[in-house]
Design an enzyme around this catalytic site. Structure first.
Site, PDB file in Angstrom:
ATOM      1  N   ASP A  49       1.079  -1.151   0.076  1.00 19.36           N
ATOM      2  CA  ASP A  49      -0.144   0.161   0.081  1.00 19.36           C
ATOM      3  C   ASP A  49       0.387   1.656  -0.331  1.00 19.36           C
ATOM      4  O   ASP A  49       1.855   1.431   0.668  1.00 19.36           O
ATOM      5  CB  ASP A  49      -0.750  -0.386   1.328  1.00 19.36           C
ATOM      6  CG  ASP A  49      -2.054   1.242   1.341  1.00 19.36           C
ATOM      7  OD1 ASP A  49      -3.058   0.933   0.623  1.00 19.36           O
ATOM      8  OD2 ASP A  49      -1.314   1.910   2.162  1.00 19.36           O
ATOM      9  N   TYR A  54       2.432  10.512  -0.647  1.00 22.07           N
ATOM     10  CA  TYR A  54       3.792   9.936   0.256  1.00 22.07           C
ATOM     11  C   TYR A  54       5.086  10.517  -0.274  1.00 22.07           C
ATOM     12  O   TYR A  54       5.077  10.543  -1.653  1.00 22.07           O
ATOM     13  CB  TYR A  54       3.820   8.698   0.571  1.00 22.07           C
ATOM     14  CG  TYR A  54       2.340   8.169   1.341  1.00 22.07           C
ATOM     15  CD1 TYR A  54       1.733   8.450   1.788  1.00 22.07           C
ATOM     16  CD2 TYR A  54       2.470   6.126   1.500  1.00 22.07           C
ATOM     17  CE1 TYR A  54       0.384   8.044   2.539  1.00 22.07           C
ATOM     18  CE2 TYR A  54       0.877   6.057   1.975  1.00 22.07           C
ATOM     19  CZ  TYR A  54       0.088   6.930   2.578  1.00 22.07           C
ATOM     20  OH  TYR A  54      -0.791   6.600   3.195  1.00 22.07           O
ATOM     21  N   ASN A 295       6.803  -8.125  12.906  1.00 27.68           N
ATOM     22  CA  ASN A 295       5.472  -7.769  13.046  1.00 27.68           C
ATOM     23  C   ASN A 295       4.755  -8.567  12.721  1.00 27.68           C
ATOM     24  O   ASN A 295       3.393  -9.017  12.519  1.00 27.68           O
ATOM     25  CB  ASN A 295       5.641  -6.707  12.593  1.00 27.68           C
ATOM     26  CG  ASN A 295       5.955  -5.164  13.367  1.00 27.68           C
ATOM     27  OD1 ASN A 295       6.439  -5.816  15.285  1.00 27.68           O
ATOM     28  ND2 ASN A 295       6.588  -4.246  13.026  1.00 27.68           N
TER      29      ASN A 295
END
Length: 327
Positions: A49, A54, A295
């Site tokens: 994503d 950005y 993660n």
């Protein structure tokens, strides 16, 4: 890695996705960004994503280069449109037809792909008729440049209106991308029920609350050097709301809960958002490859009701639930 369907569509995405907000093109060097993407791929992540805004388009370009050479059919690439890009002219922002079409074409070039799997309205645009916005998205779908359409940070009423128009135009509107974490639950009372009714899933950002839920920020102490809270280019502003002693003291009380289920604090936070059946994927970011590797271990974790109740008890009184803060 496990996979979930996005909304009522046939699109399966990795339940942990990789996002490059703040990091790529600004906070980390390109070589390090590529290493993080490789770590994501190695961990089984297929969903990536980004957004045109950005790092003012640089993040898309970095991601495009990082994914070059990968089998396109094995990836799900998402981007977004709304915020200003380029020199900031009058049509360089928003959800008018001109900006949407031009932005989509520019994003495809930067991402080095003929299509994106999901194109998202990064915010709701109150200055443009929603019919114009949805028709532009529909035309991109029919042109084969976009496979599915989503929104980001729309409130329940906006999502409902968008879904109604999408049905009229036969556009697959299948996702919403909101902020969601143990500390920020504003979507639970209105957005999620609306999305469940409309066949829309959540792709959630900031499941670790900008790093606060890792436990690395300690009450009464300055932020660790090199952490997001010290990033003057933007990260500091986003994490500031959580850096109160009350919040940080409560977060430290989550440590024994995480240890009890054999997870790190970050893994517990990511696993927590994935317990919500309307969440299709949790977006993780990284400035180091080992963060991705760690993660991603939250994938497939099931937390029982007792653990969820313990978390709620610890955080009672500091969680934000106000639905007016969605969108």
């Amino acid at each position: 890695m496990e996979f979930r369907r996005l909304g009522r569509s046939g699109l399966a995405i990795s339940e942990i996705s990789y996002g490059n907000w703040i990091t790529h093109g600004s906070q980390v060097e390109e070589e390090q960004a590529h290493a993080c993407v490789r770590a994501a791929l190695d961990a089984g992540i297929t969903t990536f994503d980004t957004a045109d805004v950005y790092a003012n388009t640089r993040a898309e370009a970095v991601l495009g280069r990082a994914l070059a050479g990968q089998r396109r059919e094995s990836l799900e690439i998402f981007t977004k449109v709304y915020w200003p890009t380029g020199p900031g002219g009058p049509n360089d922002r928003g959800l008018g037809r001109k900006h949407i079409i031009e932005s989509a074409n520019a994003s495809l070039k930067r991402l080095q792909t003929d299509y994106v799997d999901l194109y998202q309205a990064h915010r709701f645009d109150r200055t443009v008729p929603l019919e114009e916005t949805m028709l532009a998205f529909a035309d991109l779908v029919r042109a084969g440049k976009v496979l599915y359409v989503g929104v980001s940070e729309w409130n329940a009423e906006q999502i409902s209106r968008g879904a109604a128009l999408a049905r009229e135009l036969n556009v697959p509107l299948i996702s919403n991308q909101p902020q969601y974490s143990m500390l920020w639950r504003v979507i639970e009372s209105q957005v999620i029920p609306t999305c469940e009714r409309e066949g829309i899933s959540q792709i959630v950002w900031s499941p670790i609350a900008q790093g606060v839920l890792t436990g690395k920020y300690l009450p009464g102490q300055p932020p660790p050097a090199g952490s997001r809270a010290t990033d003057e280019s933007g990260g500091k502003d986003f994490v500031a709301r959580w850096l109160t002693d009350d919040v940080l003291e409560r977060v430290q009380l989550l440590k024994p809960i995480a240890e009890g289920v054999g997870l790190s604090m970050a893994q517990l936070a990511v696993a927590w958002v994935l317990q919500n059946p309307n969440v299709a994927s949790a977006i993780i970011g990284a400035s180091r490859p080992e963060q991705v590797t760690e993660n991603v271990k939250a994938a497939g974790v099931r937390l029982d009701a007792e653990v969820l109740a313990q978390i709620d008890k610890v955080l009672n009184g500091i969680v934000e639930y106000d639905p007016r803060k969605s969108g």
